[in-house]
Structures are given as C-alpha cells and as structure tokens.
Scaffold this active site. Sequence first.
Site, PDB file in Angstrom:
ATOM      1  N   ALA A  32       0.629  -1.149  -0.032  1.00  0.00           N
ATOM      2  CA  ALA A  32       0.072  -0.033   0.140  1.00  0.00           C
ATOM      3  C   ALA A  32       0.837   1.212  -0.013  1.00  0.00           C
ATOM      4  O   ALA A  32       0.523   1.942   0.925  1.00  0.00           O
ATOM      5  CB  ALA A  32      -1.141   0.002   1.188  1.00  0.00           C
ATOM      6  N   HIS A  37       6.845   6.101   1.733  1.00  0.00           N
ATOM      7  CA  HIS A  37       7.536   5.199   1.355  1.00  0.00           C
ATOM      8  C   HIS A  37       8.645   5.525   0.093  1.00  0.00           C
ATOM      9  O   HIS A  37       9.648   5.208   0.133  1.00  0.00           O
ATOM     10  CB  HIS A  37       6.587   3.950   0.605  1.00  0.00           C
ATOM     11  CG  HIS A  37       5.823   3.223   1.804  1.00  0.00           C
ATOM     12  ND1 HIS A  37       4.364   3.169   1.827  1.00  0.00           N
ATOM     13  CD2 HIS A  37       6.157   2.421   2.753  1.00  0.00           C
ATOM     14  CE1 HIS A  37       4.084   2.583   2.626  1.00  0.00           C
ATOM     15  NE2 HIS A  37       4.967   2.004   3.481  1.00  0.00           N
ATOM     16  N   GLY A 147      10.845   5.225   8.466  1.00  0.00           N
ATOM     17  CA  GLY A 147      10.292   6.760   8.509  1.00  0.00           C
ATOM     18  C   GLY A 147      10.156   7.055  10.012  1.00  0.00           C
ATOM     19  O   GLY A 147       9.754   6.016  11.009  1.00  0.00           O
ATOM     20  N   SER A 185       0.339   7.539   5.454  1.00  0.00           N
ATOM     21  CA  SER A 185       0.095   6.475   6.012  1.00  0.00           C
ATOM     22  C   SER A 185      -0.738   5.403   5.055  1.00  0.00           C
ATOM     23  O   SER A 185      -1.682   6.084   4.643  1.00  0.00           O
ATOM     24  CB  SER A 185      -0.407   6.393   7.471  1.00  0.00           C
ATOM     25  OG  SER A 185      -0.691   4.911   7.769  1.00  0.00           O
ATOM     26  N   ARG A 187      -2.635   3.548   6.253  1.00  0.00           N
ATOM     27  CA  ARG A 187      -4.093   3.219   6.654  1.00  0.00           C
ATOM     28  C   ARG A 187      -4.931   4.488   6.337  1.00  0.00           C
ATOM     29  O   ARG A 187      -6.237   4.439   6.669  1.00  0.00           O
ATOM     30  CB  ARG A 187      -3.940   3.462   8.258  1.00  0.00           C
ATOM     31  CG  ARG A 187      -3.399   2.416   8.758  1.00  0.00           C
ATOM     32  CD  ARG A 187      -3.737   2.190  10.518  1.00  0.00           C
ATOM     33  NE  ARG A 187      -3.570   0.651  10.743  1.00  0.00           N
ATOM     34  CZ  ARG A 187      -2.341   0.139  11.079  1.00  0.00           C
ATOM     35  NH1 ARG A 187      -1.325   0.791  10.952  1.00  0.00           N
ATOM     36  NH2 ARG A 187      -2.101  -0.930  11.504  1.00  0.00           N
TER      37      ARG A 187
END
Length: 280
Positions: A32, A37, A147, A185, A187
Amino acid sequence: MKIFNKITDTKRFVRDAKDKGLSVGFVPTMGALHKGHLSLMEKAKAENDILAVSVFVNPLQFNNPEDLEKYPRDFEKDRKLLEETGCDLLFYPDAEEMYPEPVSTQYDFGDLEKVMEGPMRPGHFNGVAIVVKKLFEIIEPDRAYFGEKDFQQLAIIQKLVKMENLPVTIVPCPIVREGDGLAMSSRNERLTAGQRQMAPFIHQTLKEAVKKSRFMTPDEIRFFVKNRFKDQPEFKLEYFELSDDKELQPVSTWNDASGIIGFVACWLGNVRLIDNMRFI
Ligand code: PAF
C-alpha cells in the site's frame, strides 16, 4: 526490476550483487505504498548501488485480526510504483515462505516497549523485530531506511540491531505529510471522505502544542492536548505523551532530556492513526 517470492532466489540475487562489490539499500514495507515510502526509496537509491524493497504484510505484528484483514493490499499498484521508482529487487513472499514453522522468539526491549504502542499493541514490536531480523538476513542490506512516523518502531529496530550486532546501518527518514499536514500512512486509505477532511486535526494539535510549550509545562501541554481531543467527538485519543527521544520515557520538565517528542495515537472511526512532532 526482479521480483522474487522465494528466499533462495532473493539471496542468490543479493549475493551476486555483493560479489560485484555493489551496496544494497533496503526499504521493508507492508505494501500500500505512498509518497512516504517513495521518499525512503529515493534516499536509499541515492545512497546505494541497489535498491531492494520487500512487500509483506507481516501477520506476527498484528495483535488485532480485523486490522490484519483490513490492511490495504494492492500488489499491481505497488509493483508499478516500484518500477517507476527504479527499484532493482522486489521481495514479495507469502507467510508460508517467511514462517514455514511457528516462531517462538521473544525479544526483551526493556523500557522501550513498556510505553505507548507497546502496551496498546501487545506482541506488536516482537512481531516487527522477528520479521525485520529475518528480512535483514535475506537481503543483507548495507543500509535500511525507516520513517520517523513510526518513531517507536525505529527506536526498537535500532535497539535490535545493537542487541544482535546486525551488520546494517539504520537510516531514519523524516515524516512525509500531505499538503494539509496529515502524516502519510497506508491506513489513510481507509478513511471516509469526511474523516479524511477531519484528520489534519492531529497535526494541527501537535503544532499548536509545540507553540504553547514556550510557556506551558509538559503536564499543562498534556492537559491541553487531551482537552482538545475531548472537544472532537469523532476522535478517540488513545494516548498523548511527551517523551525523551532515546528511551521514549515520559518527561516532567523540558530540561529532562536534550530531545523531547510529542506522540499521539488516536482512532478516527475504525482507523487508528499515529503521529509525532519534535518539541525540543
Ligand atoms: O513499518 C512497516 O511497514 C512494518 O512494520 C515493517 C517495518 C515493514 C515490518 O513489517
């Protein structure tokens, strides 16, 4: 980009690269992928000859089965992004490949795991440590990139590397934020449109707290943050803590440590979000 599901293939690729004297930069992920990232990958690419990335949703670090089930997964999207970023090696194993036998390793990270995410997510850091150590053994990175949004995880991994004498340099990377301040994130994808609009409140609160810390004590700041969250019924604050930036223990005065960070974990609907900001 080479994609391997098997540990032996991955090890062979890495060995070949090492025999040629090439350095390996590694970004472990659970997929994801987002710009946070990508910033780790860009740094890893700039500082090493080979960029290796793993995508593995590690069941051992989820204490909540619903969270594991709902964790966003989109391999095709991730693969495309990794190609575009210039990733050289993608390790994409399944759980059977990573854990053919039940794992019983128990790490003791001392005080570091007794605060914040530790008690909230029992077994989480043990699961992270198990998978990260295993990934390091497979990828043999010279440098691995993590991170600072998951600041406690980063501290745990730094401790793991010390405890186990692992031959890798851990490179901490700053939090990457959306234009409105929300920390990136995986999420965030699970937030509804309405929740997504509200979510920057976390970052705003941290910024406001940093401003007020010029004339408030740590306890007054704790009180201020807790009250601000109480006024927002959509949010459920799990913790707000002001802690030193090494052992992550709560401070009582601003002179208690040379570095102090404010940490938040909260629920917005059924999505758990964390963030942090340096105060000193
Ligand atoms: O931060 C994450 O995405 C995970 O905890 C990690 C480090 C990839 C281990 O599964």
